[in-house]
Design an enzyme around this catalytic site. Structure first.
Site, PDB file in Angstrom:
ATOM      1  N   ARG A  51      25.207  30.870  98.090  1.00 28.20           N
ATOM      2  CA  ARG A  51      24.518  32.227  98.873  1.00 28.20           C
ATOM      3  C   ARG A  51      24.833  33.542  97.913  1.00 28.20           C
ATOM      4  NH1 ARG A  51      27.535  34.266 102.461  1.00 28.20           N
ATOM      5  NH2 ARG A  51      28.074  32.546 103.448  1.00 28.20           N
ATOM      6  N   TYR A 103       0.848  45.556 105.709  1.00 26.40           N
ATOM      7  CA  TYR A 103       0.834  44.102 106.159  1.00 26.40           C
ATOM      8  C   TYR A 103       1.388  44.221 107.748  1.00 26.40           C
ATOM      9  CZ  TYR A 103       2.303  38.976 106.501  1.00 26.40           C
ATOM     10  OH  TYR A 103       2.436  37.822 106.740  1.00 26.40           O
ATOM     11  N   ASP A 175       5.674  48.745  98.213  1.00 29.67           N
ATOM     12  CA  ASP A 175       5.273  47.363  98.331  1.00 29.67           C
ATOM     13  C   ASP A 175       3.971  47.058  97.236  1.00 29.67           C
ATOM     14  OD1 ASP A 175       3.709  44.951  98.994  1.00 29.67           O
ATOM     15  OD2 ASP A 175       4.363  44.986 101.198  1.00 29.67           O
ATOM     16  N   LYS A 200       2.716  35.823  96.882  1.00 26.43           N
ATOM     17  CA  LYS A 200       1.684  36.172  96.662  1.00 26.43           C
ATOM     18  C   LYS A 200       1.218  35.934  94.945  1.00 26.43           C
ATOM     19  CE  LYS A 200       1.550  36.716 100.953  1.00 26.43           C
ATOM     20  NZ  LYS A 200       1.664  37.950 101.477  1.00 26.43           N
TER      21      LYS A 200
HETATM   22  C1  LIG Z   1       2.465  38.443 102.465  1.00 25.13           C
HETATM   23  C2  LIG Z   1       2.878  40.001 102.444  1.00 25.13           C
HETATM   24  C3  LIG Z   1       3.918  40.391 103.139  1.00 25.13           C
HETATM   25  C4  LIG Z   1       5.201  39.400 103.762  1.00 25.13           C
HETATM   26  O1  LIG Z   1       5.754  38.767 102.658  1.00 25.13           O
HETATM   27  P1  LIG Z   1       6.153  37.283 103.097  1.00 25.13           P
HETATM   28  O2  LIG Z   1       6.388  36.758 101.753  1.00 25.13           O
HETATM   29  O3  LIG Z   1       5.128  36.479 103.893  1.00 25.13           O
HETATM   30  O4  LIG Z   1       7.494  37.280 103.845  1.00 25.13           O
HETATM   31  C5  LIG Z   1       4.382  41.843 102.796  1.00 25.13           C
HETATM   32  N1  LIG Z   1       3.640  42.893 102.233  1.00 25.13           N
HETATM   33  C6  LIG Z   1       2.239  42.246 101.765  1.00 25.13           C
HETATM   34  C7  LIG Z   1       1.324  43.298 101.254  1.00 25.13           C
HETATM   35  C8  LIG Z   1       1.914  41.172 102.045  1.00 25.13           C
HETATM   36  O5  LIG Z   1       0.769  40.560 101.189  1.00 25.13           O
END
Ligand SMILES: *Cc1c(COP(=O)(O)O)cnc(C)c1O
Length: 382
Positions: A51, A103, A175, A200
């Protein structure tokens, strides 16, 4: 700061990648272990328990931190786990200002779950600097934005928002999932933290769930590491290895995502049955100039508003674009945000931001653009 003066493509392949010292393995080994043998109580080789430390995880963190021009990379089990950890640095009594068009899961975390922990949140359209200024309170510790936003592809001015955050003694988190570090480096524009859903584009192959935060400030990074260590949302070594494998080809993949995104957006702008195309690379995008100033490319995310019930028909008829809740993979995907990713957002806010059932979101993959356009053309019924 990057540890080498190399250019971006070289850093994708090499950053954080030292051959493994015992065998010389070129590919970072997957250290699938939960614990490490100690030489004596309290005497370890820098690795004590999974961890806290894992060499595969550290290799992925070093790589992504380098690509974001940041000093520290901190990996998590998902993008939302990373935001949850960041939010926990805002103690009870604190306040968060967030972009409204984020999101859906981010909205739910910030606007619904944080208040239960005594952290209040105000959501605003961060294109409107005056509205962001009005939303900032003396207790505001964090300003959180997405740019381009999910799914409306709105673009916010990172440098101006960093100034607003800092005037108020808050930090700015961006983000950067939609843009990827190939197209945009928020830390260079004044942001304090960059967040990625590594699920992504960073991974890029639709086979992992992971998140990462990148920051330059040593004290903030340490606080985030302590928070992660004490709450446990760490990614497994195999997942870290998959993120690292993806990151090595990020620059090549994004080049094609950028080209295909532009071509698909240009095609859709002229297609029958299409009412509006949202893509920051189109001169018709309201913030195209700002996007061109702070981004190097416009990525593969395109959202489209269609006539009447054409959205439902399009989704059914497409063959190459898969109906799926994710994005950023090599394969093209389509989603209907109102029911798939943004159902947690209250109707009033969804309507204000234009998230309705005639809106579809495309994640344009790295296939041949001519095949993708032909698929869209047949599905639109032309
Ligand atoms: C998918 C996504 C998230 C969340 O991420 P996870 O890996 O699914 O927890 C946050 N911000 C954006 C822009 C996303 O496309």
């Amino acid at each position: 700061m990057p540890d080498t003066p190399h250019r971006f493509a070289t850093r994708c392949v090499h950053a954080g990648q030292e051959p493994e010292p015992v065998t010389g393995a070129v590919s970072a080994p997957i250290f699938q272990t939960s614990t490490y043998v100690l030489e004596a109580p309290g005497q370890d080789k820098g690795y004590e328990y999974a961890r806290l430390h894992n060499p595969t995880r550290e290799a992925a963190e070093a790589n992504i931190a380098d690509l974001e021009n940041g000093g520290h990379g901190i990996a998590f089990s998902s993008g939302l786990a990373s935001l949850d950890c960041l939010a926990k640095t805002v103690a009870a009594g604190g306040h968060v200002v967030s972009e409204s068009n984020v999101y859906g899961g981010t909205y739910k975390l910030f606007a619904e779950l944080l208040p239960r922990a005594g952290i209040q949140c105000t959501v605003v359209d961060c294109q409107d600097l005056a509205a962001v200024r009005r939303a900032m309170l003396p207790e505001t510790k964090l300003l959180h934005i997405e740019t381009p936003t999910n799914p409306m592809l709105r673009v916010a001015d990172v440098a101006a928002l960093a100034a607003v955050a800092h005037e108020n003694g808050a930090i700015l988190c961006v983000d950067n999932t939609f843009a990827s570090p190939v197209n945009q480096n928020p830390l260079d524009l004044g942001a304090d933290v960059v967040m990625h859903s590594a699920t992504k584009y960073l991974n890029g192959h639709s086979d992992v769930l992971a998140g990462v935060l990148v920051a330059n400030d040593d004290a903030l990074a340490e606080e985030l590491r302590v928070m992660r260590k004490s709450t446990g949302p760490v990614p497994g070594p195999m997942d870290c290895w998959l993120v690292l494998r993806g990151a090595k080809t990020l620059h090549v993949r994004m080049q094609r995502h950028n080209e295909n995104g532009q071509r698909v957006a240009e095609f859709l702008e002229t297609a029958a049955g299409v009412r509006a195309v949202h893509y920051p690379g189109l001169p018709s995008h309201p913030q195209h100039e700002l996007a061109a100033r702070q981004m190097r490319g416009f990525s593969g995310m395109v959202s489209v508003r269609l006539d009447g019930d054409a959205a439902a028909r399009l989704v059914q008829r497409l063959r190459l674009f898969k109906l799926a809740t994710s994005l950023g993979g090599v394969e093209s995907m389509i989603s209907v945000p109102v029911v798939m990713t943004h159902d947690a957002i209250p109707e009033e806010l969804r309507l204000r931001d234009g998230i309705t059932d005639d809106l579809v979101r495309l994640s344009v993959g790295i296939e041949d653009a001519r095949d993708l356009i032909a698929d869209l053309r047949q599905a639109l019924g032309a």
